[in-house]
Design an enzyme around this catalytic site. Structure first.
Site, PDB file in Angstrom:
ATOM      1  N   TYR A   9       1.571  24.773  72.373  1.00  0.00           N
ATOM      2  CA  TYR A   9       0.984  24.326  70.934  1.00  0.00           C
ATOM      3  C   TYR A   9       1.639  25.191  69.743  1.00  0.00           C
ATOM      4  CZ  TYR A   9      -2.199  23.513  67.116  1.00  0.00           C
ATOM      5  OH  TYR A   9      -2.599  23.306  65.816  1.00  0.00           O
ATOM      6  N   TYR A  54      -7.563  15.527  57.052  1.00  0.00           N
ATOM      7  CA  TYR A  54      -8.784  16.263  57.469  1.00  0.00           C
ATOM      8  C   TYR A  54      -9.952  15.821  56.561  1.00  0.00           C
ATOM      9  CZ  TYR A  54      -5.130  19.165  59.642  1.00  0.00           C
ATOM     10  OH  TYR A  54      -4.149  19.764  60.265  1.00  0.00           O
TER      11      TYR A  54
END
Ligand code: DON
Length: 612
Positions: free
Chosen positions: A192, A244
């Protein structure tokens, strides 16, 4: 003289100049390496779904992709594990929290969506690969396909994040605790961190966005980077969660699926039309680039790109609809056949479609299949001007076809070779009936067959397999038996096989053919270099007779559509015929002018309709 600047280029340049003055926001520093970014960097790149690029500013400046990697890795997880398995691990709801919140769904521990770190880390874990190396190799390769070039990992940023990524490690162990990650999270977390550290430019973001806008195909390279079927899933979570806890405001003001990254990139997608990449490191409190948001808002406002802007229903999807009277085959018919088709032509309905077939436009076109007129027996549909079709449009048409076929009517479809989805869906939706749908490469052929079927139903058709004698030829109407014998002796009997060329464009007019058996067509080359069938001859008809009137070179190619037998009368022999006396000549020329005036009338009717 310098070519004029494209209007879009002028607008993005003026936008850049205007927003360059905005110095709000802070460069991210929680990953120390990111803090080295020059806050003044600012690039805008627009890429159309067919690959036209407009860019201004720092579009070749390298920076790390960070969270903008998430939608693409989510796409890879869908490809590698399938939608159901992915939804088992990652949900699709906006969390309404910050990107790095440790927010997992109560009970299951499932991350709310793949755009927040918890969901993104889980998506990385679902990428195929035994270890970090294999996983990251796959991720770098696929993101490279979206960008249209080989991408690399910025090692300094990777090491900086890996050494400070404690919060993400915490998230990783929470996920392990809920068995969302099925192994120790270390390998996945390193993968990641590496994916977030892939180095890109603003131009790459524009092209990656355009790849999603173009259904997963990179418009600059033509390479399929992600399956079309997963693009809508990727764009959905970008639309609802990509920005978000500012996602609501974003969709309200900008109206495009998007994804931001803490290094200052924003990528936005207008499906089917455009990809936008913006880069400016100064961020707002939500971690989104300040100038990036401003730029996208302005672009949406100036170009009217909000995806919820209500498009006008385009009824122009139907270019032309009408009966056979409107659109004729190129098949030249006997006067009896012509009269019959004029009388009963309403039985054949012809519909030419154009543009994009989506649900709304397909529904509009499908209304043509609800005609109640009992006489209508066949629908001939021309798809040559249809530029695209989606699955719902194909399903709507399949349903319309199904009721139409159930009523015992026929359907012919032309030029749908660029729409493989249509055949696929018809096959799926009409398992029994799909055989009843006929497919053609060109409209003249489809119309000819529709006319043939109608003439058969009226018991009036002269079949091309039927051989005729010279006396039955239209040009010989009223010519006595003796003269027919003379003409036959002066002529040469010729046979040709299917596909043979009997005369070519530019050939000298050295003779004419009486078609005794088989079928032949006249072809011309259009301006675009395509071939177009303009006439089809059946037994009893002649071609090349224009040489009787003037000696211009041939204007069309005559090609056999089957095994053909003709009598070829050379111009020399015809001149010789004139010695037999003016009467024969008058008869022949009289017939010729009748034939030519019939064709002229046909052509005028057709022209009148084309320009209606
Ligand atoms: O995981 C992190 O915190 C970073 N690698 C990515 C975060 C990020 O880009 C958030 N976006 N606005």
């Amino acid at each position: 003289m310098k070519p004029p600047m494209p209007p879009i280029q002028r607008i993005v340049e003026s936008l850049h100049a205007k927003l360059k003055e905005n110095h709000d926001g802070e460069v991210a520093t929680y990953i120390p390496e990111l803090g080295k970014a020059d806050p003044a960097w600012f690039g805008i790149c627009l890429v159309t779904a067919d690959g036209q690029i407009y860019q201004v500013g720092d579009c070749d400046q390298d920076f790390t992709i960070q969270s903008i990697s998430k939608p693409f890795v989510y796409g890879i997880a869908l490809e590698d594990k399938g939608k159901d398995a992915v939804l088992e691990k990652i949900w699709m709801e906006p969390s309404g929290e910050a990107f790095n919140a440790i927010s997992l769904r109560p009970g299951t521990g499932k991350p709310e969506n793949p755009m927040i770190n918890a969901g993104a880390i889980t998506a990385t874990s679902l990428v195929n690969g035994e270890d970090t190396e294999q996983k990251i190799a796959r991720i770098v390769e696929v993101l490279g396909k979206h960008a249209g070039r080989a991408l690399e990992i910025e090692d300094s940023v990777y090491r900086s994040e890996s050494s400070t990524g404690h919060r993400n490690r915490a998230i990783g162990y929470m996920l392990r605790n809920f068995e969302i990650l099925e192994e120790d999270p270390h390998a996945t977390l390193e993968a990641y961190f590496m994916q977030c550290s892939i180095s890109v430019t603003c131009r790459d973001l524009g092209i990656m966005a355009a790849t999603l806008a173009n259904g997963g195909v990179n418009p600059c390279t033509g390479e399929q980077a992600v399956s079309r079927k997963y693009v809508e899933n990727v764009l959905s979570v970008m639309g609802s969660c990509g920005m978000y806890d500012a996602a609501g405001e974003w969709i309200y003001n900008v109206g495009m699926p998007a994804k931001s990254g803490v290094s200052g990139g924003i990528l936005a997608v207008l499906p089917g039309q455009l990809g936008i990449g913006v880069f400016s490191p100064r961020l707002d409190p939500c971690g989104n680039s300040v100038r990036g948001i401003e730029t996208c808002r302005e672009i949406t406002r100036q170009f009217g790109l909000h995806m919820f802007q209500v498009p006008r229903l385009t009824t122009s999807v139907i270019r032309r609809v009408g009966s056979r009277a409107h659109s004729r085959s190129s098949r030249l018919r006997s006067p009896e056949e012509m009269d019959a088709l004029r009388e009963s032509g309403e039985a054949i309905r012809v519909m030419e479609l154009q543009g994009d077939l989506l649900f709304g436009t397909a529904e509009f076109a499908s209304r043509e299949f609800t005609v109640t007129d009992e006489d209508v027996r066949e629908m001939v549909m021309d798809f040559s001007r249809v530029t695209g079709m989606n699955e719902s449009a194909a399903n709507v048409l399949a349903m319309a076809f199904s009721t139409w076929l159930e009523s015992g009517r026929r359907i012919s479809i032309c030029r749908c070779e660029r729409l493989p989805l249509l055949k696929e869906v018809l096959h799926k939706c009409l398992p029994e009936d799909w055989q009843k749908v006929s497919f053609y490469d060109d409209m003249p052929a489809a119309l000819e067959e529709a006319e043939n079927v109608l003439l058969d139903e009226l018991n009036l058709r002269r079949h091309s397999a039927e051989a005729v004698g010279l006396g039955q030829c239209q040009l010989m109407k009223g010519v006595d038996v003796e003269s027919l014998k003379v003409i036959e002796e002066l002529s040469e009997r010729m046979t040709f096989s299917d596909g043979d060329s009997l005369m070519k464009v530019g050939d000298p007019p050295d003779g004419m053919h009486f078609l005794l058996r088989g079928k032949a067509s006249a072809w011309i080359e259009t301006e675009t270099g395509n071939e177009r069938r303009v006439a089809t001859f059946s037994p009893g008809m002649t071609f090349g007779e224009m040489g009787l009137i003037n000696d211009s070179p041939r204007s069309a190619e005559i090609r056999a559509d089957s095994d053909v037998e003709t009598l070829m009368l050379s111009m020399k022999s015809f001149d010789h015929l004139q010695l037999s006396g003016p009467e024969l000549l008058n008869t022949i020329l009289g017939n010729l002018s009748q034939i030519l005036s019939d064709r002229l009338r046909e052509a005028n009717d057709e022209l009148a309709l084309i320009n209606a």
